[in-house]
Design a protein around this motif. Structure first.
Motif, short mmCIF file in Angstrom:
data_model
loop_
_atom_site.label_atom_id
_atom_site.label_comp_id
_atom_site.label_asym_id
_atom_site.label_seq_id
_atom_site.Cartn_x
_atom_site.Cartn_y
_atom_site.Cartn_z
N ALA A 25 0.81 -1.21 0.00
CA ALA A 25 0.00 0.00 0.00
C ALA A 25 0.85 1.26 0.00
O ALA A 25 0.55 2.23 -0.72
CB ALA A 25 -0.94 0.00 1.22
N GLU A 26 1.91 1.27 0.79
CA GLU A 26 2.74 2.48 0.88
C GLU A 26 3.39 2.81 -0.46
O GLU A 26 3.36 3.96 -0.91
CB GLU A 26 3.82 2.30 1.95
N GLU A 27 3.96 1.79 -1.12
CA GLU A 27 4.58 2.04 -2.42
C GLU A 27 3.53 2.43 -3.46
O GLU A 27 3.75 3.33 -4.27
CB GLU A 27 5.34 0.80 -2.90
N GLY A 28 2.37 1.75 -3.42
CA GLY A 28 1.31 2.09 -4.36
C GLY A 28 0.84 3.52 -4.20
O GLY A 28 0.62 4.23 -5.19
N GLY A 29 0.68 3.96 -2.96
CA GLY A 29 0.28 5.35 -2.73
C GLY A 29 1.32 6.33 -3.22
O GLY A 29 1.00 7.39 -3.78
N ARG A 30 2.60 5.99 -3.01
CA ARG A 30 3.69 6.86 -3.47
C ARG A 30 3.71 6.96 -4.99
O ARG A 30 3.94 8.04 -5.56
CB ARG A 30 5.02 6.33 -2.94
N ASN A 50 -9.36 -1.38 -7.35
CA ASN A 50 -10.08 -2.10 -6.28
C ASN A 50 -9.14 -2.44 -5.12
O ASN A 50 -9.11 -3.58 -4.64
CB ASN A 50 -10.72 -3.36 -6.85
N ASN A 51 -8.36 -1.45 -4.71
CA ASN A 51 -7.44 -1.64 -3.59
C ASN A 51 -7.57 -0.42 -2.68
O ASN A 51 -6.91 0.61 -2.89
CB ASN A 51 -6.00 -1.80 -4.11
N ASP A 52 -8.43 -0.54 -1.68
CA ASP A 52 -8.69 0.59 -0.80
C ASP A 52 -7.45 1.01 -0.02
O ASP A 52 -7.29 2.20 0.32
CB ASP A 52 -9.82 0.24 0.18
N ALA A 109 -5.48 3.33 -2.26
CA ALA A 109 -6.19 4.61 -2.35
C ALA A 109 -6.07 5.39 -1.05
O ALA A 109 -5.91 6.62 -1.05
CB ALA A 109 -7.65 4.36 -2.71
N GLY A 110 -6.13 4.66 0.08
CA GLY A 110 -6.01 5.33 1.38
C GLY A 110 -4.64 5.95 1.58
O GLY A 110 -4.51 7.07 2.07
N GLU A 111 -3.57 5.24 1.21
CA GLU A 111 -2.22 5.78 1.33
C GLU A 111 -2.04 7.01 0.45
O GLU A 111 -1.40 7.99 0.85
CB GLU A 111 -1.19 4.71 0.96
N PHE A 112 -2.59 6.97 -0.76
CA PHE A 112 -2.49 8.13 -1.65
C PHE A 112 -3.25 9.31 -1.05
O PHE A 112 -2.77 10.46 -1.08
CB PHE A 112 -3.05 7.76 -3.02
N TYR A 141 -15.10 7.56 -1.86
CA TYR A 141 -14.76 6.43 -0.97
C TYR A 141 -15.10 6.68 0.49
O TYR A 141 -15.33 5.74 1.24
CB TYR A 141 -13.27 6.10 -1.10
N GLY A 142 -15.07 7.92 0.92
CA GLY A 142 -15.40 8.23 2.31
C GLY A 142 -14.53 7.46 3.28
O GLY A 142 -13.31 7.38 3.14
N GLU A 143 -15.18 6.84 4.28
CA GLU A 143 -14.43 6.16 5.33
C GLU A 143 -13.85 4.81 4.88
O GLU A 143 -13.06 4.22 5.60
CB GLU A 143 -15.34 5.93 6.53
N ARG A 144 -14.18 4.35 3.66
CA ARG A 144 -13.65 3.07 3.18
C ARG A 144 -12.13 3.05 3.13
O ARG A 144 -11.50 2.02 3.34
CB ARG A 144 -14.17 2.78 1.77
N ILE A 145 -11.54 4.22 2.81
CA ILE A 145 -10.10 4.23 2.59
C ILE A 145 -9.32 4.56 3.86
O ILE A 145 -8.09 4.52 3.85
CB ILE A 145 -9.72 5.24 1.49
N ILE A 146 -10.00 4.90 4.92
CA ILE A 146 -9.31 5.17 6.18
C ILE A 146 -9.79 4.14 7.19
O ILE A 146 -10.69 4.36 7.98
CB ILE A 146 -9.61 6.60 6.69
N LYS A 147 -9.18 2.95 7.14
CA LYS A 147 -9.63 1.84 7.98
C LYS A 147 -8.58 1.43 9.01
O LYS A 147 -8.93 1.07 10.13
CB LYS A 147 -9.98 0.63 7.10
N LYS A 148 -7.34 1.48 8.66
CA LYS A 148 -6.30 1.02 9.56
C LYS A 148 -6.02 2.08 10.63
O LYS A 148 -6.05 3.28 10.35
CB LYS A 148 -5.02 0.72 8.78
#
Length: 901
Positions: free
Chosen positions: A451-456, A507-509, A512-515, A551-558
């Motif tokens: 996720a971190e690399e994908g967001g970057r 389809n990878n929340d 998307a959340g990291e971005f 996406y709303g709260e879907r991407i901020i889960k962790k």
């Protein structure tokens, strides 16, 4: 002498000449008499040889006489004009008999153990090599003389059936002899002193001639044959070096692949074990050459094979597998000689200029798609044409699909993801077919990358790329595809709606959340108030709003994401945003089960500093909330689960890895599912305690993946199951074997389970006996299946067990012997099962040796021998007859050992 006269001489030496009114030429019963009688009959037909009296000398004279006859026959055939100069079928059999006699009598008596090939599988006269071995120095001199003559014959450019047989069928024997002589010349413990310096030099020259002139395919097969015979260390090292030298030839890699792999052109017929073996051979660097020099040549050949081979061919799949193997095992080499070239069609996107081949792409001028620099209809210089772009996409897709998961390749893709994104975006607008392959590569990347690399990387696509002044742009090609052209200062203008659609397809929340968090982190960056900076600030704000709205709260889960997001909210000047940020952090800390990672602890330190600034906030409620949160962080934060402990942190990481792998196994993209299996297999091999707790679930997942129609997925599932049985045999073998015996399951599925059991038996080795009670009963039950394929599979499993751990079969040996006897007697129309039964017998004979007489009484062993004789004489399948012949020879050796003969 004429060809007929020499053929008559050959018949005398072979014992098949029978003049009218005489008895066969073989003579008496003992070998000295046989050799002497035949040599006497050839007096006057061949140049005389030195006289000798011992059997060993007679053997040497006989082998040299046979070889001399072959050399004269070769010359006579060449001198005979017209097509009649070649030999007929019966004459060819006669030539083959003489060649076998030369090798048995003149070559193998002087070779070290395991130098060359087992004579049982090479000649009908294997026993002759062990009769009165004679003097070692004499044997070596005869070997030298015979080998030099055979080498000259094999290398003659004017070929006959004799030279073709020597350079083809008997090349392993010739190479073994030459290498033995060269080794003896430098080995102080050998008998090389009997050879003159001139002889050694002549042997060396002959070897070089053979190595350079013989067909590379035959040469490579011969070397591999020598290496399969468990050779001594010096021979194995020399063969490895010679194999690598063959690979360095212009078509060496292609020759190796054609030799090592089955000839079938059907895509998917190869299994991963075959491909892995080939890749290891190709990637082995000899000590005589530096890795860069070696791989510069080999990688060039692999890229050419991938470019020029049919996409459904064995060569194409093998070349892509080898490329990924090299990239994974040698990342620096892979980047320099493979990745730069494979990505070269997309690399000019960032520079906005054409990259000369041989600089960025690693000096592959003959591989790339060379073309004259042209301009499009708008006068912009074309940096990469349609052909090159299409080939780049196609090659990347094939490397990702159907090969082992490659973290190195995935990481390298990050550099061209912006180019791929804007390619598929432009293709979507213009309706170009290029969009689908580009999008597929992007989806594979973002579903596999963490996720971190994908967001970057998304940040690079949507923010950093827009800040570049010299980015190239995509344009329509003349043939319906796309070309990459100079941007001429044109700025990219991404469509945010299409970007959101792209995120939906990813389809990878988590990505998307990291971005989104990265956007929030930089939202407060100080930007000047000029028009460009103001437009960029507005653009980022719109991007944030689009993502939040979608996406709303879907991407901020962790929890870590929530804390990071809340930290940005605490920097806001809006009271509602501040209150919400404080509430979110409080909620995370109030949950006793929340794991506190090192990343979160760093964020808490920053939050404490921010909260300190709010202690003087004008809003009293904000001041109070900030004070309470500071107390909560200080008093409760340290009491929560802390992963600073190395073991705890490792457990947490393993749990995340397993969860991610299980998620990927449900993906619709083959490379993503394959990556999930790769992650699980890594946890299995590392004996991770998290996986052990879910062992039954993981075993069931691998068993379910065997049903996949894609051959690459189910073959990787087979590897996964064999890994499970390697590490946890007691817990997994029963469940896997029960599926093999379950008649309610489909045939193909049960056969695939059998493949997993086969790998398990092979890897267990002698330890198989410990677990055989869990595996053998289901296999023995499958032996009685009405389906031919299943019976053949079970026979193959038992044959493997007989070779690796024969004593594990002791309790069932009588049952197996009865089954084989009945099968060979009654089942006459299924060559596959008959062949499997004979192979099983061969495995038992070789595995048990003289202990076969302990397991079965002498009459049963005698009955087995009789049945093998019938099969060898009458079976319709040639391969079955060959196995029966080999088994009979081994059985005779065992009987002789038992009787002390």
């Amino acid at each position: 002498m004429s060809v007929p006269d020499l053929l008559e001489t050959a018949a005398i030496l072979a014992g098949s000449h029978k003049p009218p009114g005489t008895t066969p030429a073989a003579g008496g019963g003992d070998l000295p008499s046989v050799f002497a009688n035949r040599l006497q009959q050839t007096t006057g037909r061949l140049p005389s040889l030195s006289t000798a009296t011992t059997t060993g000398d007679l053997k040497s004279r006989f082998s040299l006489a046979s070889l001399e006859c072959l050399c004269l026959l070769h010359a006579a055939v060449l001198a005979t004009p017209g097509p009649s100069g070649e030999l007929g079928t019966l004459d060819m059999k006669l030539v083959n008999t003489l060649l076998q006699l030369v090798i048995s009598l003149g070559v193998y008596p002087a070779l070290e153990p395991n130098v060359g090939v087992s004579l049982d599988s090479r000649t009908r006269f294997a026993g002759l090599a062990n009769i009165d071995a004679g003097d070692k120095e004499d044997n070596l001199r005869v070997l030298c003389r015979a080998t030099l003559q055979m080498a000259a014959l094999a290398c003659d450019a004017r070929t006959t059936v004799i030279s073709r047989d020597l350079s083809g069928r008997y090349l392993p024997d010739l190479l073994g002899a030459l290498l033995q002589l060269l080794h003896s010349a430098v080995n102080t413990d050998s008998h090389a002193g009997c050879l003159t310096v001139e002889s050694v030099a002549e042997v060396s020259k002959s070897f070089d001639t053979v190595f350079e002139s013989v067909d590379a395919h035959n040469l490579l097969e011969a070397l591999l044959t020598l290496m399969r015979s468990r050779p001594p260390a010096w021979l194995k090292a020399r063969c490895t070096t010679l194999l690598s030298q063959i690979l360095q030839r212009p078509r060496g890699v292609r020759t190796a692949l054609e030799c090592l792999l089955p000839p079938s052109e059907a895509f998917g017929t190869l299994d991963t074990a075959q491909l892995e073996h080939v890749a290891k051979v190709i990637a082995s660097v000899p000590k005589t050459i530096s890795p860069p020099d070696y791989f510069a040549n080999v990688c060039t050949q692999l890229l050419l094979l991938m470019k020029n081979s049919s996409k459904t061919s064995t060569l194409f799949r093998a070349s892509t597998y080898c490329i990924v193997h090299i990239i994974n095992r040698r990342p620096a080499i892979g980047k320099r000689y493979l990745l730069n070239e494979l990505l070269s069609g997309l690399l000019p996107f960032h520079s906005g200029a054409w990259v000369p081949r041989g600089q960025e792409a690693g000096d592959f001028n003959n591989i790339g798609f060379a073309y004259e620099v042209k301009c499009d209809l708008d006068g912009r210089k074309i940096l990469v044409n349609e052909t090159h772009l299409n080939a780049t996409l196609e090659n990347l897709r094939y490397l990702l699909v159907g090969n082992d998961s490659s973290p190195v390749l995935i990481h390298a893709l990050a550099s061209v993801v912006p180019a791929l994104y804007y390619m598929q975006d432009f293709a979507a607008q213009t309706g170009s077919s290029v969009r689908q392959p580009a999008l597929e590569i992007l989806l594979i990347y973002f579903r596999i990358a963490d996720a971190e690399e994908g967001g970057r990387v998304l940040w690079r696509v949507m923010v950093e790329t827009l800040q570049q002044q010299d980015t190239a742009v995509f344009a329509r090609g003349s043939e319906g595809g796309l070309v990459l052209v100079e941007g001429q200062g044109q700025r990219l203008t991404p469509d945010l709606d299409r970007f959101i659609e792209f995120l939906d397809e990813i389809n990878n929340d988590d990505v998307a959340g990291e971005f989104f968090l990265r956007l929030m982190d930089h939202h407060g960056d100080d930007l000047s108030e000029d028009d460009d900076q103001a437009a960029e600030k507005l653009y980022r704000t719109q991007l944030i709003l689009c993502i939040m709205g979608r996406y709303g709260e879907r991407i901020i889960k962790k929890p870590a994401q929530i804390v990071s997001f809340s930290k940005n909210m605490l920097l806001s000047e809006d009271d509602e945003m501040l209150s919400l940020g404080i509430a979110l952090v409080s909620a995370v800390l109030s949950n006793d089960e929340t794991p506190i990672t090192s990343e979160m602890q760093a964020s808490f330190k920053d939050i404490l500093v921010i909260l300190q600034t709010h202690s003087t906030h004008e809003n009293a409620e904000i001041r109070e909330l900030a004070r309470e949160l500071r107390v909560l962080i200080v008093t409760r934060g340290t009491s929560l689960t802390d992963f600073s402990d190395a073991d705890s942190k490792a457990l947490h990481t393993a749990q995340e890895t397993l969860d991610e792998a299980l998620k990927e196994l449900g993906d619709d993209l083959v490379p993503v599912r394959a990556h999930g299996m790769h992650l699980i297999r890594g946890l299995v091999l590392s004996k991770d305690p998290v996986l052990r707790e879910r062992l039954a679930e993981v075993t069931g997942i691998f068993l379910d993946q065997l049903k996949d129609e894609d051959s690459f997925i189910y073959l990787n599932a087979v590897k996964g199951l064999s890994s499970l049985t390697d590490v946890y045999p007691g817990e997994t073998l029963s469940g896997i074997a029960s599926r093999y015996n379950d008649s309610a399951l489909e045939l193909d599925y049960r056969l695939r389970v059998g493949e997993a059991l086969l790998q398990t038996i092979q890897r267990c080795g002698e330890a198989f006996a410990k677990y055989s009670p869990k595996i053998l009963p289901p296999i023995l039950h499958v032996l009685h299946s009405p389906t031919t394929e299943l019976r053949s599979s079970a026979l193959s499993l038992l044959a493997t067990a007989a070779e690796t751990s024969p004593f594990a079969l002791f309790p069932f040996l009588q049952q197996i012997a009865d089954y084989i006897r009945n099968l060979l007697l009654l089942e006459t129309k299924t060559p596959e099962t008959r062949r499997g039964a004979v192979v099983l017998l061969l495995g038992l004979i070789r595995g048990l040796g003289v202990d076969l007489f302990r397991a079965l009484d002498a009459r049963e062993v005698e009955a087995i021998g009789g049945q093998l004789e019938v099969v060898e004489a009458t079976d319709a399948d040639e391969l079955t007859r060959l196995h029966a012949r080999t088994a009979l020879a081994d059985l005779a050796d065992i009987a002789n050992v038992r009787l002390g003969i």
